[in-house]
Scaffold this motif. Sequence first.
Motif, PDB file in Angstrom:
ATOM      1  N   ASP A 192      -4.477  14.996  -9.246  1.00  0.00           N
ATOM      2  CA  ASP A 192      -4.863  16.404  -9.084  1.00  0.00           C
ATOM      3  C   ASP A 192      -5.688  16.890 -10.268  1.00  0.00           C
ATOM      4  O   ASP A 192      -6.572  17.741 -10.123  1.00  0.00           O
ATOM      5  CB  ASP A 192      -3.620  17.275  -8.935  1.00  0.00           C
ATOM      6  N   TYR A 193      -5.393  16.347 -11.447  1.00  0.00           N
ATOM      7  CA  TYR A 193      -6.073  16.794 -12.661  1.00  0.00           C
ATOM      8  C   TYR A 193      -7.485  16.226 -12.782  1.00  0.00           C
ATOM      9  O   TYR A 193      -8.334  16.805 -13.448  1.00  0.00           O
ATOM     10  CB  TYR A 193      -5.252  16.368 -13.894  1.00  0.00           C
ATOM     11  N   ILE A 228       1.033   6.838  -6.636  1.00  0.00           N
ATOM     12  CA  ILE A 228      -0.236   7.413  -7.100  1.00  0.00           C
ATOM     13  C   ILE A 228      -0.477   8.795  -6.514  1.00  0.00           C
ATOM     14  O   ILE A 228      -0.826   9.741  -7.246  1.00  0.00           O
ATOM     15  CB  ILE A 228      -1.401   6.469  -6.747  1.00  0.00           C
ATOM     16  N   PHE A 229      -0.285   8.962  -5.215  1.00  0.00           N
ATOM     17  CA  PHE A 229      -0.714  10.188  -4.543  1.00  0.00           C
ATOM     18  C   PHE A 229       0.398  11.223  -4.348  1.00  0.00           C
ATOM     19  O   PHE A 229       0.101  12.391  -4.109  1.00  0.00           O
ATOM     20  CB  PHE A 229      -1.330   9.845  -3.184  1.00  0.00           C
ATOM     21  N   GLU A 230       1.663  10.788  -4.457  1.00  0.00           N
ATOM     22  CA  GLU A 230       2.737  11.745  -4.167  1.00  0.00           C
ATOM     23  C   GLU A 230       3.825  11.799  -5.222  1.00  0.00           C
ATOM     24  O   GLU A 230       4.662  12.689  -5.171  1.00  0.00           O
ATOM     25  CB  GLU A 230       3.379  11.410  -2.810  1.00  0.00           C
ATOM     26  N   VAL A 290       0.836  -1.204   0.000  1.00  0.00           N
ATOM     27  CA  VAL A 290       0.000   0.000   0.000  1.00  0.00           C
ATOM     28  C   VAL A 290       0.868   1.250   0.000  1.00  0.00           C
ATOM     29  O   VAL A 290       0.587   2.225  -0.714  1.00  0.00           O
ATOM     30  CB  VAL A 290      -0.949  -0.017   1.215  1.00  0.00           C
ATOM     31  N   TYR A 291       1.956   1.236   0.779  1.00  0.00           N
ATOM     32  CA  TYR A 291       2.843   2.400   0.793  1.00  0.00           C
ATOM     33  C   TYR A 291       3.498   2.605  -0.567  1.00  0.00           C
ATOM     34  O   TYR A 291       3.529   3.727  -1.090  1.00  0.00           O
ATOM     35  CB  TYR A 291       3.919   2.230   1.868  1.00  0.00           C
ATOM     36  N   ALA A 292       4.040   1.534  -1.152  1.00  0.00           N
ATOM     37  CA  ALA A 292       4.743   1.662  -2.432  1.00  0.00           C
ATOM     38  C   ALA A 292       3.815   2.157  -3.532  1.00  0.00           C
ATOM     39  O   ALA A 292       4.172   3.039  -4.323  1.00  0.00           O
ATOM     40  CB  ALA A 292       5.367   0.325  -2.815  1.00  0.00           C
ATOM     41  N   LEU A 293       2.599   1.586  -3.588  1.00  0.00           N
ATOM     42  CA  LEU A 293       1.657   1.997  -4.622  1.00  0.00           C
ATOM     43  C   LEU A 293       1.096   3.386  -4.340  1.00  0.00           C
ATOM     44  O   LEU A 293       0.983   4.221  -5.253  1.00  0.00           O
ATOM     45  CB  LEU A 293       0.519   0.974  -4.704  1.00  0.00           C
TER      46      LEU A 293
END
Length: 780
Positions: free
Chosen positions: A737-738, A727-729, A720-723
């Motif tokens: 964001d788009y 995706i989010f950062e 979950v951290y790696a994915l």
Amino acid sequence: AVDLFRRKEYLEAARCFSSLGLHANASLAYLLSSAEEREDHLQPDGEAETHASDPPGRVEGDSDAAAGRGAREARLALALEAADACVRVDPESSKGYFRRAEVQMKKQNIAQAIHQYQLALDKVTGRRGGDGDGGAAKDRRLLEAKLQNAREMLELQRQVEDLELGTLREGGQGGENKDSASDESESGGRRHGGHGGEEAKKEKKSVEDLQKEADERDLDPEAKRSLERASEQVASGDVNAALSSLRHCLRIEPLCYQASLHLGALLAGQGKTAQALEMFDLTVRNQPACLSAHIMKSQVLATIGNFQLAEVTLKQLVGFAFDHPEVWSALGMNLYRQGKLQEAVETIKFALTGGPYGKFKKPSRDNMVLFCLAFFTAALGYLAEPCSLFMKICNQDSSPTTLYMMAQMCRMVRTDADLASKALANVCRAYEMSPEAFCSELAVFNATFDLPQWADLSSKVAVHKCLLTSGGEEDKDRGSENEKQSRVLPQTFLISGDLGGDLSDFVDSVGGGGDSLWIVRGEIPEKVAKVVRGSELMLQAAKLQKEIQRGVVQPYVCPPFLIRDRVFTLTYALCINSYFPLEVACDKRCFATLSGKTEPPLQPETKEKEYLDFDDLGAALADASDGQEEGITIDAMWGKVKEKVASAALSLASQVCKTKGEARPKRFSAIGLPKLLLLEFALDEKLEPWLVNVNIKPSVKDAVMGNPNALTRTMEGAIVYALGKQIFESSMKAIVDYSSNAAFAFKDQKLYESFSQVKGQFEILTLDSYDAALESHPVE
């Protein structure tokens, strides 16, 4: 295959049968050629009545009859292909020629059938005594009966043709004579059939019995019982007894390829690669069309790092197993792990063409083959082609892996932000539906489709050699890798044919006396590890090096206290977020693995491994270290481990970031694919942590022993951290964001919530203190 055949899906059934070799192709030819007879038995009489009750002028019956004739011709064509395959697999066997003759008889090509029967009879007559006189005699009687029957039918056919030719010459005057002759001939035929029906039935029954006996004669009954007994013993977990049963079967029947195949698989599971390869070679000699033997052999060769020989094996395999997608994907992955990305792409594209005549369709319809092609082209730096391929796969059978790859490729194309956003939305939905299945699939993907350079670190010897060579402080190089030391590893001796050094000299130089404890770890599997005393190790050093072949020997690192009266190690999850630039994060919440007792230390383990999660470990450490001068806490342990984790990560990354063929870490990082590792540490008497194992291919399914929650939660948190980081950062942040989909908010999804929870557990490691090593780090 039988189920497909019963549903009259003959083409799919043929494809299933065709992969199984000589006997299966013979069975396929028999089933297809006799399908009409079975359908006649199964067809109800009511069908004819239904057609009789149809209104006048109905032509559907005629079309049904035409369709039936077409289906029959197609079945017989497939049957003839299967019989031809038998001849190609073993030209010296009579089975293929016999099946050819049977099909030709069904097609009314009696002259060709006689020729094939004669060839089969010649093969049986020319046999040597090894086949058994009884079996050859039965085959000979069967073929002689078939041959005689075919000759009589050919003679009757010629007489009928002469009669028809004579009536045609007579013209219209002979019409009545023709009808009467036909009636007489038909009635005579009925009389002949009525007189010889019972005899024909008996003959048919005896032919079937003879054929069955001919198929089973090669396997001794005792060998059959040994095979069945071995299967039961494997199911009960008694592998050693199964090995004995299989060896007994081979002593009775040296040509029994089933026994040698299963024996090779069991030996490979025990890490005895040389013996396993010998069994697979024996299987291939006895049954060249055994697909499993070729694939298992290539897997074992890849396990020991011999990718070149595995490549040769797989290329030979595709020559006669073109229509098997698993073979092409295995060959493509083998080339990929060698860094031959361009050749892997060309190989997969050739498979999609269907061969020289374009008749093999299964590879082009297999999603795994298409995924390999898309991934390989993406790793080469292409954008449009892998993007379209991932879209095609998602339209057929979407999964979290294909959805994520499609989103990444759409992002890189920079013209499909909406499509990338929708793909990411489906990734989030897949996680919410089943987090366990989601993480399990991503773990397999992470372990399989990683950088090809990781294949060079697939063994304990390679990993330890890397850490000894570039992991930290070294003594003076005196010409041997076994004379170097690392700040990360305990003193380590590598057993490998290409490394120098004598194990007894190494043990003597380290010291500790004859009562000191040493641990010996073979390559595969983990249960090869054993603890021995220093005195025994020095006496049997040469023998041990010969038996182990490849492995590591280290002083047995044991803490001054136990947890629940058992030895323990600490495991940390490591995530390489990016190779360019290098970014590594580690989970501070470790878990403990409890193994067997050390009282007495050489006693075999009687308990299965047990896992302790982070919270239980903290309490257990506090209780176990009570009375120590300084004691130990989880936070204090992380302070000691962090520096060694960073050093090990830098050493491994420095090795992996080297160029290998067409594989470039920079391209890999651009796709947004992280790498997960598990680092296992042991504490010595001074509570100093030492790295004792690196798992470069961790899997969620490993959590099956003891308490699975500790390992499962660690792996799921790391995934979950790696994915979520990507995706989010990181790579996909702009797409999130788009996102123009107002009805879907990414930050309201369960995946984002889980990522926010585990993010605080991971600490991005600072590698500034290793500037000297970074100077030699080949960052592009």
